[in-house]
Design a protein around this motif. Structure first.
Motif, mmCIF file in Angstrom:
data_model
loop_
_atom_site.group_PDB
_atom_site.id
_atom_site.type_symbol
_atom_site.label_atom_id
_atom_site.label_comp_id
_atom_site.label_asym_id
_atom_site.label_seq_id
_atom_site.Cartn_x
_atom_site.Cartn_y
_atom_site.Cartn_z
ATOM 1 N N CYS A 1 0.829 -1.204 0.000
ATOM 2 C CA CYS A 1 0.000 0.000 0.000
ATOM 3 C C CYS A 1 0.865 1.257 0.000
ATOM 4 C CB CYS A 1 -0.908 -0.006 1.231
ATOM 5 S SG CYS A 1 -2.131 1.308 1.162
ATOM 6 N N ALA B 1 -0.581 4.229 0.590
ATOM 7 C CA ALA B 1 -1.285 5.274 1.348
ATOM 8 C C ALA B 1 -0.601 5.558 2.698
ATOM 9 C CB ALA B 1 -2.742 4.877 1.563
ATOM 10 N N ARG B 2 -0.111 4.534 3.376
ATOM 11 C CA ARG B 2 0.659 4.647 4.618
ATOM 12 C C ARG B 2 -0.079 5.400 5.723
ATOM 13 N NH1 ARG B 2 6.671 4.456 2.213
ATOM 14 N NH2 ARG B 2 7.093 3.751 4.302
ATOM 15 N N CYS B 3 -1.301 5.011 6.001
ATOM 16 C CA CYS B 3 -2.081 5.639 7.091
ATOM 17 C C CYS B 3 -1.364 5.413 8.426
ATOM 18 C CB CYS B 3 -3.464 5.023 7.170
ATOM 19 S SG CYS B 3 -4.357 5.103 5.612
ATOM 20 N N PHE C 1 -2.451 4.977 11.321
ATOM 21 C CA PHE C 1 -3.100 4.078 12.286
ATOM 22 C C PHE C 1 -3.047 2.626 11.829
ATOM 23 C CE2 PHE C 1 -6.145 5.719 9.252
ATOM 24 C CZ PHE C 1 -6.648 4.543 8.719
ATOM 25 N N CYS C 2 -2.375 2.355 10.691
ATOM 26 C CA CYS C 2 -2.465 1.024 10.068
ATOM 27 C C CYS C 2 -1.235 0.183 10.370
ATOM 28 C CB CYS C 2 -2.635 1.173 8.559
ATOM 29 S SG CYS C 2 -2.750 -0.420 7.714
ATOM 30 N N PHE D 1 -1.178 -2.965 9.161
ATOM 31 C CA PHE D 1 -1.322 -4.064 8.193
ATOM 32 C C PHE D 1 -0.465 -3.889 6.941
ATOM 33 C CE2 PHE D 1 -3.737 -5.221 4.287
ATOM 34 C CZ PHE D 1 -3.597 -6.598 4.363
ATOM 35 N N TYR D 2 -0.299 -2.667 6.494
ATOM 36 C CA TYR D 2 0.300 -2.482 5.169
ATOM 37 C C TYR D 2 1.815 -2.712 5.163
ATOM 38 C CZ TYR D 2 2.634 1.993 6.158
ATOM 39 O OH TYR D 2 3.492 2.941 6.644
ATOM 40 N N GLY E 1 -4.693 -3.258 0.161
ATOM 41 C CA GLY E 1 -3.910 -2.031 0.097
ATOM 42 C C GLY E 1 -3.997 -1.382 -1.275
ATOM 43 N N HIS E 2 -3.474 -0.153 -1.360
ATOM 44 C CA HIS E 2 -3.453 0.565 -2.642
ATOM 45 C C HIS E 2 -2.146 0.199 -3.330
ATOM 46 C CE1 HIS E 2 -6.279 3.823 -0.793
ATOM 47 N NE2 HIS E 2 -6.643 2.597 -0.530
ATOM 48 N N LYS F 1 -5.437 9.700 0.735
ATOM 49 C CA LYS F 1 -6.089 8.519 0.124
ATOM 50 C C LYS F 1 -7.533 8.851 -0.199
ATOM 51 C CE LYS F 1 -7.782 5.767 4.091
ATOM 52 N NZ LYS F 1 -7.709 4.528 4.847
HETATM 53 S S1 SF4 Z 1 -3.977 -0.758 3.853
HETATM 54 FE FE1 SF4 Z 1 -5.720 0.708 4.052
HETATM 55 S S2 SF4 Z 1 -5.574 1.470 6.165
HETATM 56 FE FE2 SF4 Z 1 -3.595 0.468 5.676
HETATM 57 S S3 SF4 Z 1 -2.235 2.105 4.911
HETATM 58 FE FE3 SF4 Z 1 -3.274 1.228 3.132
HETATM 59 S S4 SF4 Z 1 -5.122 2.456 2.823
HETATM 60 FE FE4 SF4 Z 1 -4.369 2.902 4.894
#
Ligand code: SF4
Length: 402
Positions: free
Chosen positions: A64, A66-68, A70-71, A73-74, A110-111, A191
């Protein structure tokens, strides 16, 4: 207005303002808030039924851009821990889901800049070809926006392409808090802004798709901003009525860049009850036992929830941030029935499908959550080489010139 007057307004079924909601949140005792939310629920769902769905939460890639903040997972592009599931792996997951009585995938990821829209279209088409009745509840608004940027096509055109390939409905992920001040701090403004998230849902509803809406609370937002999130959803629902349900979950801080603490059960129940009261045009409110655990999930049924969400077969995102509650169908039904309700299976449109599947047919117990990929499995799906890559790292792996 006094809390007594506000309570009468809620019981009479009159809409409350954002200021009223704030007053209720801060000054109504929790048992009163629960009673009001329960009255609203009982009017909308008078048959004393609590529903749930059997589906599988599949995350097709963890790569991904986007690198939020709070995430947990990515993984960034080029990471050795990044994965993309192969079509065959996804078919196997569908076979396992069908064996447990499920009829849908909740498909999000993910993106990933190295998955062009034709990868999604081919996947959806091949799923529908093999399993014509199986439903695809797929791609949250930020993923749709990511595809508009990859294709340089507008939202409506991307949704049309995905629907033509087999998309059945859109999950409400990626909403976090629909206030741009919060989104900038969480690094999820790029995002999708609040307006962009809402616009994807507006276009989906116009195209005839039903969707859900979510809220991830308990990080940097104020209570006023939480309420603004709810009223923005309520306004959009007034336009087309396309939302089937609302799901609130608390931010899970472990292994995230943002860090911090998780909201307590009391705060969850207060937020849930307030959502049921404010979202007077949403038919269903789900209990988020995946973040709160089974016991608080069960308690949610007395605080406005009429649905236990999904039987969890697989989970990767919340688990990466530290929570991994597991309930199979037997356990979900036990929690519903011991709270005094009849448990019914439903589909994404909240149409009742019948009694619990395990009472109709013997199914294996699921006492552990499955994962996207077994630890250490670094295999690459063969079909990936048919799609154009964008990143230099992936171009090298697919045999092209970086
Ligand atoms: S997987 Fe979703 S929540 Fe996690 S960084 Fe990417 S867009 Fe954000």
């Amino acid at each position: 207005m006094s809390i007594t007057d506000l309570s009468e307004q809620v019981v009479a079924g009159r809409r409350i303002s954002a200021d009223d909601a704030l007053q209720l949140f801060h000054h109504a005792p929790l048992p009163l808030l629960g009673r009001l939310a329960d009255e609203v629920r009982a009017k909308k769902h008078p048959r004393n039924v609590v529903t749930y769905i059997i589906d599988r939460n599949v995350n097709y890639t963890n790569v991904c851009v986007a690198r939020c903040a709070f995430c947990a997972f990515y993984r960034p592009v080029g990471s050795t821990e990044g994965y993309v599931l192969g079509f065959e792996e996804i078919f196997r997951k569908i076979d396992e889901t069908i064996a447990l009585g499920g009829g849908q995938l909740l498909l999000q990821g993910g993106h990933n800049p190295d998955l062009p829209i034709d990868w999604y279209e081919d996947l959806f088409r091949s799923v529908k070809q093999r399993y014509p009745e199986f439903r695809l509840h797929a791609l949250s608004p930020p993923e749709v926006i990511h595809l508009t940027r990859m294709t340089r096509q507008p939202v409506a055109a991307v949704i049309e392409r995905l629907m033509a390939a087999g998309l059945d409905s859109i999950p409400g992920g990626g909403a976090e808090i629909l206030v741009d001040r919060v989104r900038k701090i969480l690094n999820c403004y790029n995002k999708a802004t609040a307006d962009e998230w809402l616009d994807v849902m507006r276009q989906a509803h116009r195209a005839g798709l039903r969707t859900t809406a979510t809220m991830m609370y308990g990080h940097v937002e104020t209570v006023e901003e939480r309420i603004e999130h709810l009223t923005r959803l309520r306004d959009l629902q007034d336009e087309h009525g396309g939302f089937t349900a609302f799901i609130a979950w608390s931010y899970q801080p472990e292994h995230t860049e943002l860090g911090g603490h998780e909201a307590t059960a009391m705060e969850y129940l207060r937020t849930l009850a307030l959502a049921r009261i404010v979202l007077d045009n949403f038919p269903s409110i789900q209990a988020s036992w995946v973040t709160q655990g089974g016991k608080v999930g069960q308690l949610s049924l007395a605080y406005g929830a009429n649905d236990m969400g999904s039987v969890m077969i697989e989970e990767n995102v919340v688990r990466a941030a530290g929570a991994s509650y597991c309930m199979d169908e037997v356990e979900v039904v036990r929690n519903i029935e011991s709270a005094g309700y009849a448990a019914k299976r439903r589909n994404m449109h909240y149409e009742i499908l019948g009694d619990p599947f395990f009472r109709l047919q013997q199914v294996p117990r699921m006492l552990e959550l499955a994962v996207a990929r077994a630890d250490g499995d670094t295999s690459r799906p063969e079909e990936l080489s048919q799609y154009a890559a964008r990143s230099a790292a992936e171009k090298r792996l697919r045999g092209g010139t970086p």
